[in-house]
Design a protein around this motif. Structure first.
Motif, short mmCIF file in Angstrom:
data_model
loop_
_atom_site.label_atom_id
_atom_site.label_comp_id
_atom_site.label_asym_id
_atom_site.label_seq_id
_atom_site.Cartn_x
_atom_site.Cartn_y
_atom_site.Cartn_z
N ARG A 163 0.81 -1.22 0.00
CA ARG A 163 0.00 0.00 0.00
C ARG A 163 0.84 1.27 0.00
NH1 ARG A 163 -5.41 -1.57 1.20
NH2 ARG A 163 -5.49 -3.59 0.23
N LYS A 164 2.16 1.17 -0.09
CA LYS A 164 2.99 2.37 -0.02
C LYS A 164 3.27 2.91 -1.41
CE LYS A 164 4.05 2.95 4.39
NZ LYS A 164 3.24 3.97 5.07
N THR A 165 3.14 4.25 -1.57
CA THR A 165 3.44 4.81 -2.89
C THR A 165 4.74 5.60 -2.89
OG1 THR A 165 2.01 6.66 -2.30
CG2 THR A 165 1.06 4.96 -3.70
N ASP A 166 5.41 5.74 -1.73
CA ASP A 166 6.70 6.42 -1.74
C ASP A 166 7.69 5.70 -0.82
OD1 ASP A 166 5.32 7.01 0.51
OD2 ASP A 166 5.12 9.15 0.10
N GLY A 167 8.94 6.15 -0.81
CA GLY A 167 9.95 5.47 0.00
C GLY A 167 10.57 4.30 -0.77
N THR A 168 11.60 3.69 -0.18
CA THR A 168 12.21 2.52 -0.84
C THR A 168 12.09 1.29 0.04
OG1 THR A 168 14.24 3.54 -0.08
CG2 THR A 168 13.95 3.40 -2.45
N ILE A 169 11.71 0.18 -0.59
CA ILE A 169 11.52 -1.08 0.13
C ILE A 169 12.58 -2.06 -0.37
CG2 ILE A 169 9.88 -2.94 0.58
CD1 ILE A 169 7.66 -1.03 -0.32
N LYS A 170 13.34 -2.64 0.56
CA LYS A 170 14.30 -3.66 0.15
C LYS A 170 13.96 -4.96 0.87
CE LYS A 170 18.18 -1.08 -1.54
NZ LYS A 170 17.53 0.22 -1.60
N GLY A 171 14.25 -6.09 0.22
CA GLY A 171 13.93 -7.37 0.85
C GLY A 171 12.98 -8.14 -0.04
N SER A 172 12.48 -9.28 0.48
CA SER A 172 11.58 -10.05 -0.38
C SER A 172 10.26 -10.31 0.33
CB SER A 172 12.23 -11.39 -0.74
OG SER A 172 12.35 -12.16 0.43
N ILE A 173 9.17 -10.22 -0.43
CA ILE A 173 7.84 -10.58 0.09
C ILE A 173 7.32 -11.65 -0.88
CG2 ILE A 173 5.53 -9.72 0.62
CD1 ILE A 173 6.69 -6.93 0.84
N LEU A 174 7.07 -12.85 -0.35
CA LEU A 174 6.72 -13.95 -1.25
C LEU A 174 5.42 -14.62 -0.82
CD1 LEU A 174 10.26 -15.65 -1.33
CD2 LEU A 174 9.38 -13.97 -2.93
N VAL A 175 4.69 -15.13 -1.81
CA VAL A 175 3.55 -15.99 -1.53
C VAL A 175 3.91 -17.36 -2.11
CG1 VAL A 175 1.16 -16.47 -2.08
CG2 VAL A 175 1.87 -14.14 -1.60
N ASP A 176 3.88 -18.38 -1.27
CA ASP A 176 4.26 -19.72 -1.72
C ASP A 176 5.65 -19.71 -2.33
OD1 ASP A 176 1.97 -20.96 -0.93
OD2 ASP A 176 0.89 -20.48 -2.76
N GLY A 177 6.54 -18.90 -1.76
CA GLY A 177 7.91 -18.87 -2.28
C GLY A 177 8.05 -18.20 -3.62
N ARG A 178 6.96 -17.60 -4.13
CA ARG A 178 7.03 -16.93 -5.44
C ARG A 178 6.74 -15.44 -5.25
NH1 ARG A 178 4.90 -21.78 -5.56
NH2 ARG A 178 5.25 -23.24 -7.27
N PRO A 179 7.30 -14.58 -6.14
CA PRO A 179 7.03 -13.14 -6.01
C PRO A 179 5.53 -12.86 -6.15
CG PRO A 179 8.79 -13.57 -7.61
CD PRO A 179 8.21 -14.91 -7.24
N LEU A 180 5.11 -11.73 -5.63
CA LEU A 180 3.67 -11.39 -5.65
C LEU A 180 3.19 -11.19 -7.08
CD1 LEU A 180 3.61 -8.82 -2.74
CD2 LEU A 180 3.33 -11.27 -2.68
N ASN A 181 2.01 -11.72 -7.37
CA ASN A 181 1.51 -11.57 -8.73
C ASN A 181 0.58 -10.35 -8.84
OD1 ASN A 181 -0.91 -12.37 -7.55
ND2 ASN A 181 -0.42 -14.51 -7.90
N ILE A 182 0.07 -10.12 -10.04
CA ILE A 182 -0.68 -8.90 -10.32
C ILE A 182 -1.98 -8.82 -9.51
CG2 ILE A 182 -1.89 -9.90 -12.32
CD1 ILE A 182 -1.62 -7.14 -13.65
#
Length: 1437
Positions: free
Chosen positions: A859-878
């Motif tokens: 939900r963030k539209t500014d700032g920088t995010i580093k790291g990984s957020i995964l669902v079932d070990g896969r990157p977030l889909n559309i």
């Protein structure tokens, strides 16, 4: 930012050596009488007080004692009052539910009459309450939301406004409520809402409060008022542990500022700054974490003990540590007082009558839960005898010995002690008061100090909101440049008369249009003013005068740069005297108009009324300034407006200043005959120039002025009259402001839309402070926690969606840019949530809990995010954003939808497109059952205070996310803050249900009680700066967690709440100076977490994904989105009667005003100009409507951007389409209303070809200006910004449409492009052609050019060449005469229109066609600007 300052209340040692003992001497009150601290409290009959919590260990205690010692040294009188009440009954107006009429049903007169007859019933909010809080005592008032706690506090704070009747005795000391009124600054209440100027910083806000309470006689160890004020401010900021926020804005929903918990503490401090003697605190721990809440209660306890205050507190979710600090408790249920007595006797009393209290439970929650069937537990053997309703409980209490014991105190007001205390109190208050104040004044500092402080604050507000100020100045400069170039170098002859008067008119008009934003400002500052008036900080007159004092430099600057540019570009009289006269008049007019709009803002209760009136006044002022209609042409029935119009006096003075002592030669069409062969001025004359004598070719300025019934001798008279108006308006503003009524005490009723009224008669839920009669509804068996009937659970389980995806985040770091450099809000955070898990996310306020959720939910539209957020070990889909549910902390909903509509809207838009609609709606029923929303499913959501209560809105927010069948997990941000213990428990119990069905749930939570905390499976604990302190299981009875902390010497005592204990450990009083983040990083648990996380990711990545991505960004196709969104917008506008009625009233009002002002226009040359101006006036229906339409658009847009856009509910295209389409039917009605009221009144042609054409163009204009208003709103950051852009935009369009300056005289630069791009040009063109082209023109006597032909020619012979050349369009009425030729400037309207660049009739239809194109382009702009505004969410890099 102070690096070492802890969030909590680390020991704060005074930095100065000696004076610090008494350095704060009088800060928080002026009492001192308690030379010995009350060692024991009145009711300590038992010794089992919770170990370890006393006020003595409050960190600021030594300073407080220092203050007290100083008082004794200075022999200051105490301020001990106490409050006693008996037989107190309060009634309010209001039914359980009110009907919300819609646009159609409001005209159903029979219904209206029928419902008028049945008067609103009075509702009893408090029923026969009694009690006594002596100086030095604290009373805890408990009750569920709606049981009347707030009302009781309001009455005890002597705020009786808005209640229908208050009976019974209330005494403060020995004073009754009338006598206590003049001490309102000492009897104060801290309300639940936080009301501040969001752009001020915390330091400025508290500075202001402390400045207003500096005593006249300072303590002997303090040199100056400034020193006192600063000491007091620093003490307060430290006492609540928020010194580090000194330079941060307070903020609100829309302005970024301090965190919610910090903002709450600012409001606590502001109340403390009043140094009151009786203080009511209404739910003041809302949004604070447990350790801060405890510190706050300790602070109140310490102040109460040392200064002999009387403190009355209501709390929701109060832990036992907090509960044990009080002396007495009072329990309300539905307004009935079911217990009042010593704290120690409350639990034994309830157990005695039959209610069981488990060990370690929150006693406060237990006391309020005894009347709730689903909460209470009955003691064995009492199943038949326990009191079932609040009536029974009250009866049991009335029989008890506690009641008789407490009754002895009720004659306290008549005792000698109370009388002596009251006298001391009065002396002490007088001693503090500035000697210039009147005897009865409740204020502290002198009137001049009040004004000085308010002026400082006024400039701080302007400085805090620099953007608005800069926009205002920039648009003024832009307008001056545009106007200057429009009227560039106006000639000093007859062609320049109209142009110069236009420039002078615009100089007045623009500044008064800018002043209209005062109306908006007046309403945004009003709640703060009401609060400060209650605190007796300043007299409202000081505020009004301060606003004016702050205005003067700003307006001087604004008028100066405007005047310099405009005056010299137009080429007005080039001498110093004339320029400064012009400047001082424009300034005076700006001051007067600002004061006028401020008076309007102050005089009306609602913004809608004020904006209607201000719109109407500006329209009347513009028409009757003397520019559009000259004074002699005004109709007798409206000419009085001219005399009461400040702008008219300004205009006359500017005209006189400009034209006095000038000569105006006639040229071009104003000179007849003219051209080759006609050079002898003896045989020429002026035509259509006011004041020209027969046969004259030159007019003096004074002749011209007198033809307008103006005179130079009036110049300084008018200056005086302008300031007289100013004094009147300022007086009105002060009068209205002083007499503002607070809108308190209306019980907020639920609103039911008229079309749903029949469905809803059956069950009406209790609203916030309502009474139900008789028995409570007995719950279904399934309502009892833990004893669900299996069939029901199965049904629910089948329907609720099961989730199989694992959600993980690893090494998350989030940084934002701040003026002082990058700031890390999350520092290397990791964790996971598995299906069937209920995860808690905790930390002190400001630790970054909400930030973490925002980052995880994308939900963030500014700032920088580093790291990984995964669902079932896969990157977030559309489709991630819509397949994860996110309930934000603020409950943002469309206020005019019903609960059911909101749920269905979400279900239809967010469930998969494969699911049939019937099935989606059936799922809504499941959720309605699950969340127990049946009672309110047909009521409007409304706004807080008129509509659903906080707790109902919370449940709805959760419902809206649940009906979308979130397939990955559900995030909830503080779902329990602001709720009472029961409601909080219901919500968590319900989340537990979801998790048990297989949903993954992640919740941030504040202040959970022990029972709540134990419902969770895992815990992620954050410390300040977003650092992890613990992640892992909580364990049975929190054993795993306790074992971890015990290993590092911070074991949790048996009777403590583990949730509160560990927050204390990591950020509060028990932190032992350890860096708990470091402890965690070195622990075996951390190592295990990392391994576990990697294996979870690997395992999940090797399997099939649990949720399949359908590849669509939105769940439903665009066409479905548009249909649903448009339907919702239509319903919402249909129910918004105020908005539609205002729109219609504005059209009818301005049409009739326009019609009767230009009643039956004649056929003279002068009347041609009136035709032009009556059509021109139609344009000015736009600003009023736009001013109403934009806030509505922006509110809708805020709802969309806050929630619906982020959860990918529907596209911005659907949003814009819905907003545009829903307005269309009402615009058609408006066009009809204006046309009917105006067209025939003015006396235009009744030929249906022309009338129909005019109506068609008017209809197009309605669409066009709505499009313009909406596209400004689509991009504007807020409504105030939009209201500042409007005058610039509309002013420019109006200036170049060929009315103020005819086409031929527009500067070449603008004439070749802006004139052709201006939609108003085509609008005016088409309307003028249809109304004026075929009209004959007949000159009046004064309009003829009268001259003699040379030597015995007839007029016809002399003028032959002229009538074929320059005078081809003139009309010679006596061709055969030998003297006194009479020439009229035009024959028909067509001749006049040719001077306006409209040579042929077909131009009318050409322009009408172009207007239609502009309608489409202005709507296209709404889409374009909305698209430009829509930002992408940030993803992890």
């Amino acid at each position: 930012m102070a690096s070492h300052e802890p969030e909590g209340f680390e020991s704060i040692t005074p930095h100065r050596s000696q004076p610090s003992e008494g350095f704060l001497t009088k800060i928080l009150s002026n009492a001192s009488g308690f030379s010995e601290r009350k060692k024991s409290r009145a009711y300590d009959d038992s010794e089992d007080e919770a170990p370890g919590i006393t006020t003595q260990d409050w960190k600021m205690m030594p300073e407080l004692q220092g203050i007290r010692d100083q008082h004794e040294k200075d022999q200051v009188k105490g301020r001990r009052l106490g409050v006693t009440w008996n037989n107190l009954t309060v009634k309010g107006v209001g039914a359980d539910a009110a009907i919300n009429e819609n646009v159609g049903s409001q005209f159903n007169i029979l219904n209206g009459i029928r419902e008028k007859k049945s008067k609103d019933p009075l509702k009893t909010i408090i029923d026969n309450s009694h009690g006594c809080v002596k100086p030095g005592e604290m009373l805890l008032v408990l009750g569920r939301p709606g049981s009347g706690c707030t009302t009781l506090l309001k009455i005890l704070a002597n705020r009786r406004n808005g209640y229908a009747e208050v009976t019974g005795d209330v005494h403060w000391g020995s004073m009754d409520s009338e006598q206590a009124k003049q001490f309102r600054g000492q009897i104060v209440m801290n309300t639940e809402e936080e009301i501040f100027f969001p752009t001020l910083t915390v330091g400025e806000t508290i500075d202001f409060a402390t400045r207003m309470k500096v005593p006249f006689h300072l303590p002997s160890n303090i040199k100056s008022p400034e020193e006192f004020q600063q000491a007091s401010r620093d003490f307060l900021l430290r006492s609540m542990g928020i010194s580090h926020t000194h330079d941060t804005k307070v903020g609100d929903e829309y302005v970024r500022g301090v965190s919610g918990g910090e903002r709450k503490r600012v409001s606590i401090i502001e109340t403390m700054a009043t140094r009151g003697s009786v203080v009511c605190w209404d739910n003041s721990t809302r949004g604070l974490d447990a350790s801060t809440a405890l510190e706050y209660t300790k602070a109140v306890r310490a102040l109460t003990d040392i200064f002999g205050l009387a403190s009355i507190v209501t709390l929701y979710q109060a832990g036992n540590g907090i509960y044990n600090l009080f002396d007495k408790t009072l329990v309300l249920d539905e307004g009935k007082q079911i217990f009042y007595g010593p704290l120690k006797q409350a639990r034994p009393f309830m157990e005695e009558v039959g209610f069981h209290c488990t060990d370690g439970a929150n006693v406060a929650d237990y006391l309020t839960g005894v009347t709730v069937p689903s909460e209470r537990k009955i003691r064995d053997g009492c199943e038949d005898s326990f009191p079932r309703t609040s009536e029974d409980l009250r009866a049991a209490y009335l029989k008890s010995s506690i009641k008789t014991e407490m009754e002895r105190e009720y004659d306290y007001p008549h005792t000698d002690e109370a009388k002596a205390f009251t006298e001391e109190f009065k002396e002490s208050v007088t001693h503090d008061k500035h000697k210039s104040l009147p005897k009865k004044s409740p204020l502290t500092v002198s009137f001049t100090t009040q004004i000085k402080n308010c002026v400082i604050r006024q400039y701080q507000i302007i400085w805090g909101d620099k953007a608005t100020f800069i926009i205002k100045q920039a648009s003024t400069l832009a307008q001056a440049l545009i106007a200057g170039s429009l009227f560039y170098n106006a000639p000093n002859n007859s062609a320049g008369l109209f142009v110069k008067s236009g420039a002078l008119f615009l100089a007045l008009l623009f500044n008064s249009l800018l002043a209209m934003s005062e109306v908006t400002d007046s309403f945004s500052g009003r709640p703060v003013l009401a609060k400060h008036k209650q605190f007796a900080f300043y007299h409202p007159a000081a505020f009004c005068l301060a606003q004016i004092a702050a205005d003067i430099p700003v307006l001087l600057f604004q008028v100066s740069h405007f005047s310099l540019v405009l005056y010299f570009m137009v080429g007005l009289k080039q001498d110093a005297g004339s320029f400064f006269t012009f400047w001082i008049f424009v300034f005076a007019a700006a001051m007067v108009m600002t004061a006028l709009f401020r008076a309007i803002g102050a005089g009306f209760g609602t913004f809608d009324d004020a904006s209607k009136v201000s719109g109407f006044i500006i329209a009347a002022a513009i028409i009757y300034t003397g520019y559009m209609i000259r004074k002699p042409q005004m109709h007798p029935w409206f000419v009085w407006i001219f005399w009461i119009n400040p702008m008219a006096y300004g205009f006359e003075a500017l005209m006189a200043n400009e034209f006095h002592n000038t000569l105006i030669p006639c040229i071009a069409t104003n000179l007849v005959p003219n051209g080759p062969g006609y050079l002898d001025s003896a045989y020429q004359a002026c035509t259509a120039v006011g004041g020209a004598l027969p046969g004259a070719t030159v007019v003096t300025g004074d002749q011209y002025l007198s033809s307008l019934s103006y005179s130079h001798s009036h110049l300084w008279r008018n200056f005086g009259i302008l300031w007289a108006w100013w004094v009147l308006y300022v007086g009105m503003t002060i009068y209205f402001t002083t007499n503002w009524k607070e809108s308190a005490g209306k019980t907020s009723a639920l609103l039911i839309p008229r079309e749903k009224a029949s469905k809803n008669k059956k069950h009406l839920a209790n609203d916030e402070e309502s009474q139900t009669t008789g028995e409570k509804v007995t719950p279904k068996p399934s309502d009892k926690p833990g004893r669900q009937s299996s069939s029901e659970t199965l049904a629910t389980k089948e329907q609720l969606i099961r989730n199989t995806s694992v959600f993980t985040w690893k090494n998350l770091t989030y940084t934002v840019k701040t003026p002082s450099g990058d700031r890390v809000l999350l520092d290397n955070v990791q964790g996971w949530v598995k299906p069937g898990q209920l995860g808690a996310l905790m930390g002190s306020s400001g630790a970054g809990k909400t930030t973490l959720l925002d980052v995880l939910a994308q939900r963030k539209t500014d700032g920088t995010i580093k790291g990984s957020i995964l669902v079932d070990g896969r990157p977030l889909n559309i489709s991630f954003q819509r397949s994860a549910g996110y309930c934000e902390q603020l409950d943002v909903h469309e206020p005019l939808a019903t609960v059911r509509e909101a749920l269905e809207f979400s279900a239809l838009l967010r469930q998969s497109r494969e699911t049939p609609d019937a099935e989606k709606l059936q799922y809504v029923d499941t959720i309605v059952d699950l969340l127990e929303l049946h009672d309110i499913e047909n009521t409007l959501i409304g706004t807080v205070g008129a509509g659903l209560s906080v707790e109902q809105r919370k449940r709805l927010t959760i419902g809206v996310e649940l009906v979308s069948k979130p397939s990955i997990l559900i995030f909830l941000d503080e779902p329990t803050s602001g709720l009472d213990g029961q409601a909080a428990f219901n919500i968590v119990r319900f989340l537990r249900k979801l998790a048990d069905v297989g949903q993954a749930v992640l919740v941030t939570i504040h202040q959970p009680s022990a029972q709540l905390f134990l419902q969770f499976d895992t815990l992620l604990l954050l410390a300040k700066g977003g650092k992890t302190v613990y992640f892992g299981d909580i364990g049975e009875n929190a054993s795993t967690l306790n074992e971890y902390f015990a290993r590092y010497d911070a074991a949790c005592p048996k009777e403590s709440n583990p949730a509160e204990h560990m927050i204390d450990v990591v950020s509060g009083t028990l932190s032992q100076g350890k860096d708990w983040n470091k402890v965690w990083l070195e622990s075996p648990e951390h190592e295990h977490t990392i391994k576990e996380l990697d294996s979870i990711i690997d395992e999940a990545a090797s399997k099939e994904p649990g949720t399949v991505d359908d590849g669509f960004e939105f769940a439903t196709p665009m066409w479905t989105q548009i249909k649903l969104v448009t339907r919702r917008m239509n319903t919402s506008i249909w129910r918004n009667t105020d908005y539609i009625n205002n729109k219609n009233a504005l059209h009818i009002g301005s049409a009739l005003f326009n019609g009767f002002t230009f009643w039956n226009i004649g056929n003279s040359v002068g009347d041609l100009q009136l035709r032009l101006f009556t059509v021109f006036n139609f344009i000015f229906v736009a600003p009023g409507v736009i001013a109403q339409l934009q806030p509505l658009f922006i509110d809708r847009r805020d709802i969309y951007e806050a929630r619906e856009k982020k959860s990918k509910m529907y596209s911005w295209v659907a949003f814009v389409t819905g907003l545009i389409v829903s307005e269309l039917p009402y615009l058609c009605v408006c066009a009809v209303l204006y046309f009917v009221c105006w067209y025939y009144t003015v006396g235009f042609s009744t030929d249906s070809n022309k009338a129909g054409a005019v109506f068609f163009v008017m209809l197009c204009y309605e669409f066009m200006y709505t499009g313009i208003g909406q596209f400004v709103a689509a991009y504007a950051p807020n409504a105030v910004f939009a209201s500042l852009v409007n005058p610039l935009l509309i002013g420019t369009l109006v200036s170049f449409c060929g009315v103020l300056v005819p086409y031929a005289q527009i500067t070449a630069f603008w004439r070749y492009w802006l004139y052709w791009l201006d939609p108003f040009n085509y609008l005016m063109g088409s309307l003028l052609v249809f109304t004026t082209y075929d009209e004959p023109v007949r000159c009046t006597e004064s309009e003829f050019a009268i001259f003699n032909p040379p030597n015995s020619q007839t007029c016809g012979e002399y003028l032959t060449d002229y009538m074929q050349g320059m005078g081809a369009r003139t009309n010679l009425t006596n061709p055969d005469a030998l003297e006194g030729c009479r020439v009229c400037q035009y024959r028909t309207g067509a001749d006049y229109l040719s001077t306006l660049n409209l040579p042929e009739y077909y131009y009318g239809w050409r322009d009408a066609g172009i207007v239609v194109l502009f309608v489409f382009s202005s709507y296209a702009m709404v889409y374009l600007l909305m698209k430009l505004r829509t930002k992408r969410s940030k993803t992890a890099e």
